[in-house]
Scaffold this motif. Structure first.
Motif, PDB file in Angstrom:
ATOM      1  N   TYR A 262      18.204   7.130 -26.458  1.00  0.00           N
ATOM      2  CA  TYR A 262      18.966   7.520 -25.275  1.00  0.00           C
ATOM      3  C   TYR A 262      19.923   8.673 -25.566  1.00  0.00           C
ATOM      4  CZ  TYR A 262      17.328   3.827 -22.184  1.00  0.00           C
ATOM      5  OH  TYR A 262      16.553   3.033 -21.365  1.00  0.00           O
ATOM      6  N   ASN A 263      20.515   8.680 -26.755  1.00  0.00           N
ATOM      7  CA  ASN A 263      21.422   9.773 -27.091  1.00  0.00           C
ATOM      8  C   ASN A 263      20.688  11.087 -27.290  1.00  0.00           C
ATOM      9  OD1 ASN A 263      24.424   9.027 -27.430  1.00  0.00           O
ATOM     10  ND2 ASN A 263      23.364   7.257 -28.283  1.00  0.00           N
TER      11      ASN A 263
ATOM     12  N   ASP B  27      29.350  13.226 -20.302  1.00  0.00           N
ATOM     13  CA  ASP B  27      28.910  14.248 -21.250  1.00  0.00           C
ATOM     14  C   ASP B  27      30.094  15.162 -21.567  1.00  0.00           C
ATOM     15  OD1 ASP B  27      27.167  15.617 -22.864  1.00  0.00           O
ATOM     16  OD2 ASP B  27      26.263  16.797 -21.257  1.00  0.00           O
TER      17      ASP B  27
ATOM     18  N   ILE C  11      20.837  11.833 -18.284  1.00  0.00           N
ATOM     19  CA  ILE C  11      22.255  11.585 -18.507  1.00  0.00           C
ATOM     20  C   ILE C  11      22.571  10.131 -18.166  1.00  0.00           C
ATOM     21  CG2 ILE C  11      24.593  12.315 -17.971  1.00  0.00           C
ATOM     22  CD1 ILE C  11      22.818  14.448 -19.321  1.00  0.00           C
TER      23      ILE C  11
ATOM     24  N   GLN D 219      20.155  12.397 -23.836  1.00  0.00           N
ATOM     25  CA  GLN D 219      21.399  12.948 -23.302  1.00  0.00           C
ATOM     26  C   GLN D 219      21.695  14.305 -23.924  1.00  0.00           C
ATOM     27  OE1 GLN D 219      24.090  10.993 -21.478  1.00  0.00           O
ATOM     28  NE2 GLN D 219      25.740  12.479 -21.686  1.00  0.00           N
TER      29      GLN D 219
END
Length: 230
Positions: free
Chosen positions: A156-157, A170, A166, A160
């Motif tokens: 997930y990171n 952020d 997202i 992002q």
């Protein structure tokens, strides 16, 4: 665009759909008891239940078979392929009909998982991140990290960081800027403490009035140093 079975639902892949995060069956079984409590870091589908086609992009016959299929199919590279990850996926994307979504992997040797998280992070960021920035990929699988929960957080990171999906606030900052006239680190920490709940919002904390406004142009909110200590 195609749909795949997921824990408790169907998810769609390809086209304008969200980039999804996959997990292997053995990893899912280790965390199945706590999936409901994993919040934004849940696995979205299980690879072995998704009907994934594993194709060597150099295999002309296999490419022709999948391109001739009446329905869109989720496609990926086979593990153990003797090609660099980025080059192999770029070749696959070039030869594959664009209606078929692609599952990206960070490494093609799942047996090489390391206890060193930094190594897994670098491989995932370099391989998956580069391909996402190329516009390649509809789902991702981090298999270079042996801990299932950590692998999901990493996946997930990466999404992002690549700007592909997202799921949290952020932040963009320039802590090494030579023109900064205030304590950027402590200011950033205070801003994060007050805004970390703003999911999907992009906040820039820039050091100087010279370049800051331009560098924060794509942020929703921005802070910039305007004078010494201000």
């Amino acid at each position: 665009m195609t749909s795949v079975a997921a824990p408790g639902e169907q998810v769609w892949l390809g086209g304008e759909e969200l980039l999804r995060v996959a997990i292997r069956r053995d990893h899912f079984e280790k965390i199945a008891h706590k999936v409901a409590r994993m919040g934004d870091f849940k696995p979205e589908f299980i690879v072995e239940e998704a009907g994934v086609w594993e194709i060597d992009p150099r295999d002309t016959a296999a490419i022709a078979t999948v391109n001739g299929a009446p329905d869109a199919r989720l496609v990926t590279l086979p593990d153990g392929l003797d090609l660099p990850v980025i080059a192999a996926y770029r070749l696959l994307a070039a030869r594959l009909d664009p209606r078929h979504p692609i599952l990206l992997k960070d490494v093609l040797d799942p047996g090489s998982t390391s206890t060193d998280f930094l190594t897994a992070l670098l491989h995932a960021a370099m391989n998956i991140g580069s391909l996402l920035c190329d516009g390649i990929g509809d789902a991702i699988l981090v298999q270079g990290e042996s801990a299932p929960g950590q692998a999901l957080r990493l996946a997930y990171n990466v999404l992002q960081a690549a700007g592909s999906r997202i799921f949290k606030t952020d932040y963009v900052a320039c802590p090494s800027c030579g023109r900064t006239l205030f304590d950027l680190q402590s200011t950033t920490a205070r801003i994060k403490a007050s805004t970390v709940h703003l999911k999907g919002v992009k906040i820039a904390i820039m050091g100087c009035i010279v370049n800051g406004p331009g560098e924060m142009a794509d942020a929703d909110f921005g802070y910039v140093g305007g004078a010494p200590a201000r």
